[in-house]
Write a protein that holds these residues in place. Structure first.
Motif: not given
Length: 141
Positions: A71-78, A114-119
């Motif tokens: 997806t063109p939206v993903h989460l970045d965790f610092v 584990p649910f297919g979401h990019g991070i």
């Protein structure tokens, strides 16, 4: 204005463990409707229990899948220690898609939950994003 981040999952306990034990977030509230609020990031993250194969909108042909999807939206965790964070997330079911890589602003690793979401995990060093030349830096004075 505030923002809340919503993540569909098909296994709530696994999702809570992944995001709390893997990233250090903590549970705010649990609702009987299959909704858990996670706190500890810049915005609350809401885990929403949704059945695989269910439709996200009435009348839409597309169905939810928890296989890796783009997806063109993903989460970045610092994070403070990217190597330790990657190790913890891998123990909780993440898939490493881009190994830790050095950039001018710090370090980055790409994973899928584990649910297919990019991070992405980011660890800033030195001046962080301020080390990236801006378009104004190349303008003649």
């Amino acid at each position: 204005m505030n923002i809340r981040i919503c993540i569909d999952v098909n296994d709530m306990e696994r999702a809570v463990a992944f995001y709390t034990e893997g990233l250090g977030l903590h549970c705010g509230r649990r609702f009987q409707s299959g909704f858990v609020e996670l706190l500890g990031a810049g915005s609350p993250i809401d885990l929403l229990l949704q059945t695989e194969g269910s439709r996200p909108l009435p009348g839409q042909a597309a169905t939810r899948s928890y296989q890796r999807h783009w997806t063109p939206v993903h989460l970045d965790f610092v994070v403070d220690d990217i190597d330790a964070a990657v190790s913890r997330l891998l123990l909780h079911g993440a898939v490493l898609e881009q190994p830790v890589t050095d950039r001018i602003w710090g370090r980055i690793a790409g994973l899928a939950d584990p649910f297919g979401h990019g991070i992405d995990l980011l660890q800033f060093t030195g001046r962080g994003y301020d080390a990236i030349p801006s378009s104004q830096d190349s303008l003649p004075s």
